[in-house]
Design a protein around this motif. Structure first.
Motif, PDB file in Angstrom:
ATOM      1  N   VAL A  96       0.852  -1.181   0.000  1.00 57.29           N
ATOM      2  CA  VAL A  96       0.000   0.000   0.000  1.00 57.29           C
ATOM      3  C   VAL A  96       0.889   1.233   0.000  1.00 57.29           C
ATOM      4  CG1 VAL A  96      -1.884   1.203   1.173  1.00 57.29           C
ATOM      5  CG2 VAL A  96      -1.735  -1.298   1.270  1.00 57.29           C
ATOM      6  N   ARG A  97       0.532   2.169  -0.871  1.00 59.03           N
ATOM      7  CA  ARG A  97       1.320   3.391  -0.995  1.00 59.03           C
ATOM      8  C   ARG A  97       0.406   4.609  -0.988  1.00 59.03           C
ATOM      9  NH1 ARG A  97       3.168  -0.529  -3.955  1.00 59.03           N
ATOM     10  NH2 ARG A  97       2.241   0.034  -5.917  1.00 59.03           N
ATOM     11  N   TRP A  98       0.899   5.669  -0.361  1.00 56.96           N
ATOM     12  CA  TRP A  98       0.271   6.979  -0.448  1.00 56.96           C
ATOM     13  C   TRP A  98       0.854   7.649  -1.685  1.00 56.96           C
ATOM     14  CZ3 TRP A  98      -3.500   7.068   2.900  1.00 56.96           C
ATOM     15  CH2 TRP A  98      -3.364   6.457   4.138  1.00 56.96           C
ATOM     16  N   VAL A  99       0.018   8.264  -2.500  1.00 52.80           N
ATOM     17  CA  VAL A  99       0.488   8.918  -3.716  1.00 52.80           C
ATOM     18  C   VAL A  99       0.104  10.392  -3.648  1.00 52.80           C
ATOM     19  CG1 VAL A  99       0.441   8.931  -6.236  1.00 52.80           C
ATOM     20  CG2 VAL A  99       0.119   6.764  -4.996  1.00 52.80           C
ATOM     21  N   PHE A 100       1.127  11.266  -3.630  1.00 52.22           N
ATOM     22  CA  PHE A 100       0.924  12.710  -3.595  1.00 52.22           C
ATOM     23  C   PHE A 100       1.759  13.327  -4.706  1.00 52.22           C
ATOM     24  CE2 PHE A 100       0.511  11.217   0.810  1.00 52.22           C
ATOM     25  CZ  PHE A 100      -0.798  11.604   1.059  1.00 52.22           C
ATOM     26  N   ILE A 103       4.440  11.270  -6.226  1.00 51.90           N
ATOM     27  CA  ILE A 103       5.435  10.734  -5.295  1.00 51.90           C
ATOM     28  C   ILE A 103       4.745   9.668  -4.455  1.00 51.90           C
ATOM     29  CG2 ILE A 103       6.947  11.252  -3.339  1.00 51.90           C
ATOM     30  CD1 ILE A 103       7.183  14.111  -4.528  1.00 51.90           C
ATOM     31  N   LYS A 104       5.326   8.462  -4.429  1.00 50.90           N
ATOM     32  CA  LYS A 104       4.732   7.343  -3.697  1.00 50.90           C
ATOM     33  C   LYS A 104       5.510   7.085  -2.416  1.00 50.90           C
ATOM     34  CE  LYS A 104       3.016   5.135  -7.861  1.00 50.90           C
ATOM     35  NZ  LYS A 104       3.083   3.987  -8.755  1.00 50.90           N
ATOM     36  N   THR A 105       4.764   6.919  -1.312  1.00 52.01           N
ATOM     37  CA  THR A 105       5.333   6.634  -0.006  1.00 52.01           C
ATOM     38  C   THR A 105       4.702   5.360   0.529  1.00 52.01           C
ATOM     39  OG1 THR A 105       5.545   9.003   0.414  1.00 52.01           O
ATOM     40  CG2 THR A 105       5.677   7.551   2.321  1.00 52.01           C
ATOM     41  N   GLN A 106       5.502   4.436   1.002  1.00 52.48           N
ATOM     42  CA  GLN A 106       5.004   3.165   1.539  1.00 52.48           C
ATOM     43  C   GLN A 106       4.160   3.405   2.786  1.00 52.48           C
ATOM     44  OE1 GLN A 106       5.821   0.457  -0.261  1.00 52.48           O
ATOM     45  NE2 GLN A 106       4.640  -0.946   0.966  1.00 52.48           N
ATOM     46  N   VAL A 142      -0.154  17.333   4.571  1.00 50.64           N
ATOM     47  CA  VAL A 142      -1.580  17.657   4.694  1.00 50.64           C
ATOM     48  C   VAL A 142      -2.024  18.152   3.318  1.00 50.64           C
ATOM     49  CG1 VAL A 142      -3.284  19.104   5.844  1.00 50.64           C
ATOM     50  CG2 VAL A 142      -1.341  18.197   7.123  1.00 50.64           C
ATOM     51  N   MET A 143      -2.562  17.215   2.535  1.00 55.48           N
ATOM     52  CA  MET A 143      -2.977  17.540   1.169  1.00 55.48           C
ATOM     53  C   MET A 143      -3.794  16.400   0.573  1.00 55.48           C
ATOM     54  SD  MET A 143       0.688  17.003  -0.842  1.00 55.48           S
ATOM     55  CE  MET A 143       0.099  17.573  -2.407  1.00 55.48           C
ATOM     56  N   ARG A 144      -4.323  16.623  -0.616  1.00 53.69           N
ATOM     57  CA  ARG A 144      -5.059  15.589  -1.348  1.00 53.69           C
ATOM     58  C   ARG A 144      -4.082  14.688  -2.089  1.00 53.69           C
ATOM     59  NH1 ARG A 144     -10.713  16.536  -2.945  1.00 53.69           N
ATOM     60  NH2 ARG A 144     -11.439  18.264  -1.682  1.00 53.69           N
ATOM     61  N   GLY A 145      -4.485  13.439  -2.201  1.00 52.91           N
ATOM     62  CA  GLY A 145      -3.694  12.466  -2.941  1.00 52.91           C
ATOM     63  C   GLY A 145      -4.535  11.221  -3.123  1.00 52.91           C
ATOM     64  N   SER A 146      -3.891  10.069  -3.077  1.00 57.81           N
ATOM     65  CA  SER A 146      -4.639   8.817  -3.180  1.00 57.81           C
ATOM     66  C   SER A 146      -3.926   7.721  -2.403  1.00 57.81           C
ATOM     67  CB  SER A 146      -4.837   8.409  -4.639  1.00 57.81           C
ATOM     68  OG  SER A 146      -3.600   8.174  -5.264  1.00 57.81           O
ATOM     69  N   MET A 147      -4.696   6.678  -2.125  1.00 55.13           N
ATOM     70  CA  MET A 147      -4.165   5.490  -1.480  1.00 55.13           C
ATOM     71  C   MET A 147      -4.219   4.389  -2.535  1.00 55.13           C
ATOM     72  SD  MET A 147      -5.598   3.436   1.873  1.00 55.13           S
ATOM     73  CE  MET A 147      -7.156   3.037   1.093  1.00 55.13           C
ATOM     74  N   LEU A 148      -3.081   3.821  -2.870  1.00 53.16           N
ATOM     75  CA  LEU A 148      -2.970   2.751  -3.865  1.00 53.16           C
ATOM     76  C   LEU A 148      -2.740   1.445  -3.117  1.00 53.16           C
ATOM     77  CD1 LEU A 148      -2.683   1.766  -6.811  1.00 53.16           C
ATOM     78  CD2 LEU A 148      -0.250   2.344  -6.630  1.00 53.16           C
ATOM     79  N   TRP A 149      -3.678   0.502  -3.244  1.00 50.37           N
ATOM     80  CA  TRP A 149      -3.653  -0.734  -2.465  1.00 50.37           C
ATOM     81  C   TRP A 149      -3.532  -1.919  -3.405  1.00 50.37           C
ATOM     82  CZ3 TRP A 149      -5.275  -0.653   2.942  1.00 50.37           C
ATOM     83  CH2 TRP A 149      -5.244  -1.914   3.549  1.00 50.37           C
ATOM     84  N   GLU A 150      -2.475  -2.709  -3.228  1.00 51.29           N
ATOM     85  CA  GLU A 150      -2.286  -3.940  -3.989  1.00 51.29           C
ATOM     86  C   GLU A 150      -2.173  -5.108  -3.020  1.00 51.29           C
ATOM     87  OE1 GLU A 150       0.257  -3.094  -7.835  1.00 51.29           O
ATOM     88  OE2 GLU A 150       1.213  -2.213  -6.052  1.00 51.29           O
ATOM     89  N   SER A 151      -2.881  -6.189  -3.341  1.00 54.75           N
ATOM     90  CA  SER A 151      -2.797  -7.412  -2.544  1.00 54.75           C
ATOM     91  C   SER A 151      -2.307  -8.525  -3.446  1.00 54.75           C
ATOM     92  CB  SER A 151      -4.161  -7.766  -1.949  1.00 54.75           C
ATOM     93  OG  SER A 151      -4.583  -6.744  -1.069  1.00 54.75           O
ATOM     94  N   LYS A 152      -1.226  -9.186  -3.017  1.00 54.00           N
ATOM     95  CA  LYS A 152      -0.574 -10.206  -3.833  1.00 54.00           C
ATOM     96  C   LYS A 152      -0.609 -11.560  -3.137  1.00 54.00           C
ATOM     97  CE  LYS A 152       2.295  -6.609  -5.687  1.00 54.00           C
ATOM     98  NZ  LYS A 152       3.194  -6.484  -6.779  1.00 54.00           N
ATOM     99  N   ASP A 153      -0.507 -12.617  -3.926  1.00 57.52           N
ATOM    100  CA  ASP A 153      -0.470 -13.965  -3.350  1.00 57.52           C
ATOM    101  C   ASP A 153       0.967 -14.327  -2.980  1.00 57.52           C
ATOM    102  OD1 ASP A 153       0.803 -14.692  -5.745  1.00 57.52           O
ATOM    103  OD2 ASP A 153      -0.900 -15.825  -6.501  1.00 57.52           O
ATOM    104  N   ALA A 154       1.173 -15.555  -2.522  1.00 56.17           N
ATOM    105  CA  ALA A 154       2.499 -16.002  -2.079  1.00 56.17           C
ATOM    106  C   ALA A 154       3.520 -16.002  -3.212  1.00 56.17           C
ATOM    107  CB  ALA A 154       2.399 -17.391  -1.463  1.00 56.17           C
TER     108      ALA A 154
END
Length: 170
Positions: A96-100, A103-106, A142-154
């Protein structure tokens, strides 16, 4: 108004279920379709970014509209329902990353991985559901951005991917 509309849909769903019982499963696919439609109406809007499995429902604790307001230093529960096509998904590793401004932050997620040891994956009548908690780091802008969520298997195969607009607050 919205509560009355949901009550109306619930009555329709219950009527369909009653007919299903009488018909001996002949209209099971109709009941499933009605339930999935009901879930999609209740779901928080999101953008699919290449999911292998169809996400039918997204809930982010205390968020009813987008962008989701998320306070710094908060822990927020995220719940996802998806159709695993009968594959018996029992393990999910989250990225999962925050995107502003590109720029992506874990982001910190718990439990991660989501497996049988944590009780975060559940079987549902329409597939699977999982939950995880995301930590809103106090150093996020403190700003608008998005939350990018990826779920992966083993095997690191991307099973679920969605993006939701967010606004970070103090």
């Amino acid at each position: 108004m919205r509560g009355a509309l949901m009550g109306y849909y619930l009555k329709i769903l219950l009527a369909i279920c009653a007919v299903h019982e009488l018909a001996g499963g002949v209209i099971r696919s109709t009941t499933d379709a009605a339930y999935k439609k009901y879930l999609s109406i209740k779901s928080l809007p999101f953008e699919d970014c290449g999911s292998l499995y169809q996400v039918s429902y997204l809930e982010i604790e205390s968020c009813t509209t987008v962008p989701c307001s998320m306070a710094r230093n908060a822990i927020i529960k995220v719940t996802v329902r998806f159709d695993d096509n009968g594959n018996g998904v029992s393990f999910l590793k989250h990225e999962v990353r925050w995107v502003f401004n590109y720029i992506k932050t874990q982001a910190a997620i718990s439990p991660d991985p989501c497996d049988g040891d944590h009780g975060c994956i559940e079987s549902a009548s329409d597939g699977k559901a999982y939950w995880a908690n995301i930590f809103v780091n106090e150093t996020l802008p403190v700003m608008r951005g998005s939350m990018l969520w990826e779920s992966k298997d083993a095997n690191n195969q991307n099973l679920i991917c969605f993006q939701v607009p967010v606004v970070i607050t103090v």
